[in-house]
Design a protein around this motif. Sequence first.
Motif, PDB file in Angstrom:
ATOM      1  N   GLN A 154       0.834  -1.208   0.000  1.00  0.00           N
ATOM      2  CA  GLN A 154       0.000   0.000   0.000  1.00  0.00           C
ATOM      3  C   GLN A 154       0.865   1.252   0.000  1.00  0.00           C
ATOM      4  OE1 GLN A 154      -3.220   0.080   2.810  1.00  0.00           O
ATOM      5  NE2 GLN A 154      -3.303   2.312   2.846  1.00  0.00           N
ATOM      6  N   GLU A 155       1.926   1.234   0.797  1.00  0.00           N
ATOM      7  CA  GLU A 155       2.811   2.397   0.853  1.00  0.00           C
ATOM      8  C   GLU A 155       3.466   2.668  -0.498  1.00  0.00           C
ATOM      9  OE1 GLU A 155       6.884   3.792   3.181  1.00  0.00           O
ATOM     10  OE2 GLU A 155       5.794   2.014   3.863  1.00  0.00           O
ATOM     11  N   GLU A 156       3.921   1.613  -1.175  1.00  0.00           N
ATOM     12  CA  GLU A 156       4.580   1.810  -2.467  1.00  0.00           C
ATOM     13  C   GLU A 156       3.586   2.281  -3.525  1.00  0.00           C
ATOM     14  OE1 GLU A 156       7.624  -0.659  -3.863  1.00  0.00           O
ATOM     15  OE2 GLU A 156       7.970  -1.662  -1.948  1.00  0.00           O
ATOM     16  N   ILE A 157       2.350   1.768  -3.456  1.00  0.00           N
ATOM     17  CA  ILE A 157       1.334   2.227  -4.408  1.00  0.00           C
ATOM     18  C   ILE A 157       0.963   3.686  -4.137  1.00  0.00           C
ATOM     19  CG2 ILE A 157      -1.097   1.947  -5.066  1.00  0.00           C
ATOM     20  CD1 ILE A 157      -0.690  -1.070  -4.802  1.00  0.00           C
ATOM     21  N   GLU A 158       0.815   4.040  -2.857  1.00  0.00           N
ATOM     22  CA  GLU A 158       0.523   5.439  -2.514  1.00  0.00           C
ATOM     23  C   GLU A 158       1.608   6.363  -3.055  1.00  0.00           C
ATOM     24  OE1 GLU A 158      -1.914   6.952  -1.165  1.00  0.00           O
ATOM     25  OE2 GLU A 158      -3.125   5.493  -0.085  1.00  0.00           O
ATOM     26  N   ASN A 159       2.853   5.913  -2.985  1.00  0.00           N
ATOM     27  CA  ASN A 159       3.957   6.746  -3.461  1.00  0.00           C
ATOM     28  C   ASN A 159       3.855   7.023  -4.959  1.00  0.00           C
ATOM     29  OD1 ASN A 159       5.131   7.002  -0.954  1.00  0.00           O
ATOM     30  ND2 ASN A 159       6.514   5.262  -1.220  1.00  0.00           N
ATOM     31  N   ILE A 160       3.542   5.982  -5.748  1.00  0.00           N
ATOM     32  CA  ILE A 160       3.477   6.231  -7.195  1.00  0.00           C
ATOM     33  C   ILE A 160       2.227   7.020  -7.556  1.00  0.00           C
ATOM     34  CG2 ILE A 160       4.876   4.220  -7.793  1.00  0.00           C
ATOM     35  CD1 ILE A 160       2.297   2.834  -8.731  1.00  0.00           C
TER      36      ILE A 160
END
Length: 235
Positions: A76-82
Motif C-alpha cells: 500500500q505504501e509503495e502504491i501510494e507513493n506512485i
Amino acid sequence: MKRAAYYPISEQAMLVEFGQEISEELRNKIRLFTDLLDQQNFPWLVEYIPAFTNVTIIFDLLYFKENPGQSHERIQEEIENILSSTEQETLKSPDSEPVKIPVCYDEEFGMDLDEVANYNGLSKEEVITLHTEGIYPVYMIGFSPGFPYLGGMTGKIAAPRKEKPRPKIPAGSVGIAGTQTGVYPLETPGGWQIIGRTPLSLFDPAKEPPALLKAGDSVQFYRISKEEYNRLKES
C-alpha cells in the motif's frame, strides 16, 4: 491521482478500489494505474487484474519472506507513493485508436437479432446500424480467457440476458446483455443475446499476448458479408 481504498483479500492479494460507480473517468484512472504498475516493475508483483472500479494486485509471498516486512502495508505504501507522484493532468491521457472488429450479422450467426429488434421496437437493420455506430471501451477481461466487457452501448438496442442460457455459444459470437456488448473468444455456455459473429480470433494461447484486447482498449465493430466472413476465416 485521488487516493484509493485498499482491501487485503488473501495472504497474497490486495484489492485497490478507485470508486464504486462505473464511469469513463474511473476507466481512465484504472488504465493509468496499470500503466504505472508496468513502468515500476515491482519485484513483488506477480500480476494485476483490472476490473470495472478496482484492480486486484497479486504479489509474491516468497519475496516478503526473504525481505521481511508487512506485505500488505508495504505494498500500500509503495502504491501510494506512485499515485501521489502522478499529476492530475495525466489522467487525461489520449485514447488509442479503437480496435476494428468485423462482424457478420447474417441470420445464421445472429440467432437473436430478431429478438433484440422486437424487444426494442426496431428493425434488424436499425439494430445493426446502431451497434456499428458505437465506440466501446473495454472495461475488463473476464468470464472466459479474452472475453471483453464493453461499455458505452446505446440503450436503444439493450436487451436482457436469455432466461435459459445456451450450453454452447460458438467462438467469435457477438452478444448483448443489458447495455453491454461483448465477444465470446471461445466456445462456452452463455446467456447473452447473440446478434452476429466475427471471424477474428480474440484469444490464442500460442500468441504473446494471447488476448487480442485488454482493459483500457476501445473497440469499433463494422459490418461484413457472409462471403467476407468466410474469406477472413480461411485466411
